[in-house]
Design an enzyme around this catalytic site. Structure first.
Site, PDB file in Angstrom:
ATOM      1  N   ARG A 567       0.827  -1.209   0.000  1.00 22.80           N
ATOM      2  CA  ARG A 567       0.000   0.000   0.000  1.00 22.80           C
ATOM      3  C   ARG A 567       0.860   1.258   0.000  1.00 22.80           C
ATOM      4  NH1 ARG A 567      -5.620  -0.984  -0.552  1.00 22.80           N
ATOM      5  NH2 ARG A 567      -5.742   1.203  -0.007  1.00 22.80           N
ATOM      6  N   VAL A 568       0.366   2.272  -0.676  1.00 20.69           N
ATOM      7  CA  VAL A 568       1.057   3.560  -0.648  1.00 20.69           C
ATOM      8  C   VAL A 568       0.287   4.558   0.222  1.00 20.69           C
ATOM      9  CG1 VAL A 568       2.169   3.262  -2.895  1.00 20.69           C
ATOM     10  CG2 VAL A 568      -0.098   4.320  -2.781  1.00 20.69           C
ATOM     11  N   ASP A 569      -0.854   4.106   0.765  1.00 25.12           N
ATOM     12  CA  ASP A 569      -1.632   5.008   1.621  1.00 25.12           C
ATOM     13  C   ASP A 569      -1.528   4.548   3.073  1.00 25.12           C
ATOM     14  OD1 ASP A 569      -3.060   2.700   1.512  1.00 25.12           O
ATOM     15  OD2 ASP A 569      -4.859   3.570   0.631  1.00 25.12           O
ATOM     16  N   ASP A 570      -2.397   5.058   3.924  1.00 30.23           N
ATOM     17  CA  ASP A 570      -2.278   4.740   5.345  1.00 30.23           C
ATOM     18  C   ASP A 570      -3.068   3.506   5.729  1.00 30.23           C
ATOM     19  OD1 ASP A 570      -0.599   6.879   5.697  1.00 30.23           O
ATOM     20  OD2 ASP A 570      -2.277   8.271   5.927  1.00 30.23           O
ATOM     21  N   VAL A 571      -2.995   2.503   4.881  1.00 30.66           N
ATOM     22  CA  VAL A 571      -3.667   1.241   5.184  1.00 30.66           C
ATOM     23  C   VAL A 571      -2.567   0.209   5.382  1.00 30.66           C
ATOM     24  CG1 VAL A 571      -5.093  -0.589   4.187  1.00 30.66           C
ATOM     25  CG2 VAL A 571      -5.758   1.799   3.894  1.00 30.66           C
TER      26      VAL A 571
END
Ligand code: WT7
Length: 699
Positions: A567-571
């Protein structure tokens, strides 16, 4: 990049014929495709093949076979999917003037329609079709519970009857098309049956994984305004008992305190883990499955649903604190799910198929309930944990039920690997033909073990990349059609056009690395975030105009194979469970003594990623081991045990930019002890916090 032209570069009639050959000939009673079984085909493409040829011709022979169909699906999605949709029963064909689909990612307002105007019922396609063609005695579910010896099988006919009984009961409760029903059940046959019963009458099911806490359940009941809930008295999971009914009661009280008083009925399935007499009860609201269901009529006419009528919603974590209700509709989901399950696992009616997922996650919807039933498979349902009572459990089940397809998560493999090969090799695995993984990137070590020890180097591994939002597998090998590489999901499924973008949103060509996005609409894409269409548009279509944003990083190699990098997001992804760091942070900061929290994922040998929490307390004297326990409890209560931090790191201050943004990159480096890779810390408002944090490690 190939330019689009209107010149036919392939023979569509031939492609249609080809698809027809793959068609399940239900009505002509070719259920047991025995005639094919004898024809041995030489399989040369799978790199580790050679030991044994596949026992029947695979649906997709080779990469060029795939490429022709894939190209058609991308050049002409409407034509391709319209042809595929003929494999399913529609009580009314979709509206031709609506076209097969209508969905333009470049528009401001995202609206996706597939097969609009068409009418069908997914349960008719999953159940009645098989029964009507004389295959009612085929096994539908093969269930094994927590304890050895707890086994049960159900045929397609029996499942249809039970689905109808529950559906009739739902109707009698006043549940109507479009109403939401929450399902909080353990892995028993009644879980998929409850889902199918909802779908039978057009109610929208929302399954909440029975590992979520009362708070999390309350939030999910309230968000979709469920009037009715399914649960069980309790369940044993390994050596532990989980009191599900108790949790449901708590959840309903929490929802009531928050102002939602709508739950009118709770249907409780009695499990021997907690007998009737000991189950907490609210008279007038709660009823027993055993008293209510068996005497209902065993036929219930299906509600004919528009292709775009909602089928279910499933909550998933995103980059903010509030989970999203991902909504899927009927037609597109049915067509793509059935098709994906068929090609990804080369699945034919009667195949014994085992997907170890829980129905509480999307994999359990697509690849355990709808997909395999649409294909007439016999599904193993497993209601225990993989190493209970010993680490040989799964391999024993594979031997016992002669499992052909085994689809699981890398985390399960890593957890079983550590016990040694003997647990595997003690059991006969010669029935296995295809292995699959899902949920997180698989490390080559686990992949090799799966291939060599479990599959004896003769079963291709399909590493399937997809998401709750995509509905079905998007990037995945097709077994026996092309060579796999450990850790790569290889090539896009039919109708899927992935692209790799750089930060500016430009498409990269050839071998490259960047952000994974999808360029063309596909039938099983989610339609909205329940109750918040704006969030849907913002989350998935605003990051890069004209593309669906996946949230994953990805690399493409010289062979065109895709490698998901995470993931590149906050997941973060803990044991294949999707955890929003913001959700954990909001649980931690709800503690009155907690000032601030920042959560990241750190590499973990078995879970893939572990939750690592930096916590700032109001006062230093609060930073005690007892407080760590309280904080763990709060996460467990608000989310569930799977989201508990492995490490709580006291943080007198957090590394922030001058504009107040937490620099998680630095937090990740400190967590893994990579102090010499901290990079540029000059933009920090207070560079001193870094040294303080390092000094607090392990305290
Ligand atoms: C995220 C979606 C799809 C069902 C289970 C998870 C990660 C999923 C793979 C894979 C690498 C994978 C991605 C994705 N993921 N499959 N084969 N290789 N990563 O569904 O809870 O919606 O999570 O899981 O990061 O975005 P989900």
């Amino acid at each position: 990049q190939v330019a689009r032209t209107h010149e036919p570069r392939y023979d569509v009639t031939a492609l249609k014929e080809e698809l027809k050959m793959h068609r399940i000939q239900v009505l002509s009673k070719q259920f047991n495709l025995d005639s094919e079984a004898g024809q041995q085909v030489g399989v040369t493409l799978f790199p580790t093949a050679g030991s044994q040829a596949y026992d029947r011709p695979p649906l997709i022979k080779d990469r060029s076979d795939y490429e022709r169909l894939h190209k058609w699906s991308i050049d002409d999605p409407a034509g391709f999917w319209a042809e595929i949709a003929k494999d399913f029963f529609w009580s009314k064909k979709w509206d031709d003037n609506h076209h097969t689909y209508n969905f333009d990612m470049r528009k401001g307002r995202i609206e996706c329609n597939w097969f609009k105007g068409g009418k069908t019922n997914i349960t008719y396609n999953c159940l009645d079709r098989w029964v009507a063609s004389g295959h009612g005695n085929q096994l539908c579910f093969i269930w094994e519970g927590n304890d050895l010896g707890h086994e049960r099988v159900m045929t397609y006919q029996q499942v249809l009857n039970d689905v109808c009984r529950v559906a009739n009961w739902l109707r009698a409760q006043g549940v109507k098309k479009g109403d939401c029903v929450t399902i909080y059940l353990p892995m028993i046959c009644e879980l998929p049956i409850a889902m199918l019963a909802c779908a039978r009458i057009g109610a929208v099911h929302s399954v909440v994984f029975a590992g979520f806490s009362a708070d999390a359940l309350a939030q999910r009941i309230q968000d979709c305004k469920s009037k009715l809930l399914f649960t069980s008295s309790a369940v044993n999971r390994g050596p532990k008992r989980v009191d599900l009914k108790h949790i449901v009661d708590d959840a309903i009280s929490i929802a009531e305190r928050n102002g939602y008083k709508g739950v009118k009925r709770v249907l409780v399935y009695e499990k021997s883990a907690l007998p009737r007499e000991q189950t907490p009860w609210v008279a007038g609201r709660d009823v027993w499955w055993r008293d209510e269901i068996p005497n209902r009529p065993e036929f219930c006419s299906p509600e004919w649903m528009d292709a775009e009528d909602p089928l279910f919603m499933l909550y998933t974590s995103g980059s903010t604190g509030q989970p999203k209700g991902v909504l899927h509709t009927t037609g597109g989901y049915m067509v793509q799910t059935g098709t994906a399950n068929k090609y990804v696992f080369d699945l034919r009616p009667g195949d014994v198929y085992w997907c170890t997922a829980d129905c509480g996650w999307i994999t359990g919807h697509t690849f355990l309930t709808y997909g395999p039933l649409l294909n007439g498979a016999s599904c193993v349902l497993f209601g225990s944990t993989p190493a209970y009572p010993d680490p040989g459990r799964c391999w024993n089940m594979i031997e016992k039920y002669k499992v052909r397809v085994f689809y699981t998560a890398p985390t399960l493999l890593r957890s079983l690997m550590q016990f040694g090969d003997k647990w595997v090799t003690a059991h006969d695995r010669s029935s296995l033909r295809i292995l699959g993984t899902v949920g997180e990137p698989i490390n080559p070590h686990a992949w090799n073990w799966f291939n060599e020890v479990v599959g004896e180097k003769r079963c291709p591994i399909v590493d399937t990349w997809w998401q709750t939002e995509t509905g079905a597998a998007m990037i995945t090998p097709l077994p026996y059609a092309w060579a796999t590489k450990p850790g790569s999901a290889t090539l896009p499924f039919f109708g899927v056009q992935p692209v790799i973008l750089n930060d500016k949103g430009e498409e990269l060509q050839g071998a490259c690395e960047g952000i994974l996005a999808i360029k063309k609409p596909w039938p099983s894409i989610m339609r909205t975030v329940y109750g918040d269409h704006e969030r849907f548009e913002k989350t998935y279509f605003s990051a890069f105009k004209g593309y669906y944003f996946t949230g994953d990083g990805c690399r493409r190699d010289e062979d065109g194979y895709y490698w998901i990098t995470g993931r590149v997001d906050d997941v973060i992804n803990v044991s294949g469970h999707r955890v929003g760091t913001a959700e954990v942070e909001s649980a931690l900061t709800s503690h009155p003594q907690c000032a601030e929290a920042a959560v990241i994922g750190t590499p973990h040998n078995i879970k893939g990623e572990a939750v690592y929490a930096y916590v700032t307390m109001l006062s230093e004297s609060d930073c005690t081991p007892a407080m760590k326990k309280e904080l763990v409890e709060i996460v467990k209560r608000q989310i569930g045990s799977f989201a508990i931090p492995d490490c709580i790191h006291w943080a007198p201050g957090l590394p922030k930019t001058r504009s107040g943004k937490i620099m998680r990159r630095i937090l990740r480096k400190i967590a893994t002890g990579a102090y010499d890779e901290l990079g540029d810390t000059s933009t920090l408002a207070e560079p001193g916090v870094v040294d303080t944090l390092i000094s607090m490690k392990g305290k």
